[in-house]
Design a protein around this motif. Structure first.
Motif, PDB file in Angstrom:
ATOM      1  N   ILE A  25       0.834  -1.206   0.000  1.00 37.45           N
ATOM      2  CA  ILE A  25       0.000   0.000   0.000  1.00 37.45           C
ATOM      3  C   ILE A  25       0.866   1.252   0.000  1.00 37.45           C
ATOM      4  N   ALA A  78       2.194   2.190  -3.343  1.00 33.58           N
ATOM      5  CA  ALA A  78       1.244   2.521  -4.416  1.00 33.58           C
ATOM      6  C   ALA A  78       1.351   3.998  -4.771  1.00 33.58           C
ATOM      7  N   GLU A  79       1.142   4.299  -6.051  1.00 37.49           N
ATOM      8  CA  GLU A  79       1.249   5.682  -6.526  1.00 37.49           C
ATOM      9  C   GLU A  79       0.212   6.596  -5.887  1.00 37.49           C
ATOM     10  N   LYS A 134      -9.331   0.853  -4.140  1.00 32.44           N
ATOM     11  CA  LYS A 134      -7.998   0.929  -4.749  1.00 32.44           C
ATOM     12  C   LYS A 134      -7.073  -0.158  -4.206  1.00 32.44           C
ATOM     13  N   ALA A 135      -7.199  -0.433  -2.912  1.00 29.21           N
ATOM     14  CA  ALA A 135      -6.270  -1.352  -2.246  1.00 29.21           C
ATOM     15  C   ALA A 135      -6.663  -2.820  -2.360  1.00 29.21           C
ATOM     16  N   LEU A 150      -4.253  -5.292  -3.728  1.00 28.69           N
ATOM     17  CA  LEU A 150      -3.073  -5.449  -2.878  1.00 28.69           C
ATOM     18  C   LEU A 150      -3.384  -6.337  -1.682  1.00 28.69           C
TER      19      LEU A 150
END
Length: 94
Positions: free
Chosen positions: A26, A29-30, A68-69, A72
């Motif tokens: 995480i 991540a960008e 978003k995560a 991941l």
């Protein structure tokens, strides 16, 4: 006063290794830090699992972060979990 939401995530059987791998992914991540993020804490839950407590400015921003995560979480082997939300009357950070 800074208001927001307290997010508690219980991960029965979750390990420190899974947590650390997920956190590494995480933070790399960008999009990290996610919008609305205030603070994060975690540790063993005392019964063989893991507990995470996050502070966000809103439940909506936390849920957007989760979307978003999610890949991941899956990559690191974290099981699906259901967060609980409570309003934060005041959040103080150092």
């Amino acid at each position: 006063m800074r208001k927001g939401v307290v997010v508690t995530i219980e991960i029965p059987g979750g390990t420190q290794e899974q947590y650390e791998e997920t956190t590494r992914l995480i933070q790399g991540a960008e999009w990290f830090p996610p919008e609305g993020f205030i603070a994060h804490a975690s540790g063993p839950d005392g019964s063989g699992g893991w507990r995470i407590t996050d502070f966000f400015d809103s439940q909506e921003n936390f849920l957007a972060f989760v979307e978003k995560a999610r890949p991941l979480f899956e990559q690191s082997g974290m099981p699906p979990v259901m967060p609980t939300f409570q309003p934060a009357v005041n959040v103080i950070t150092g």
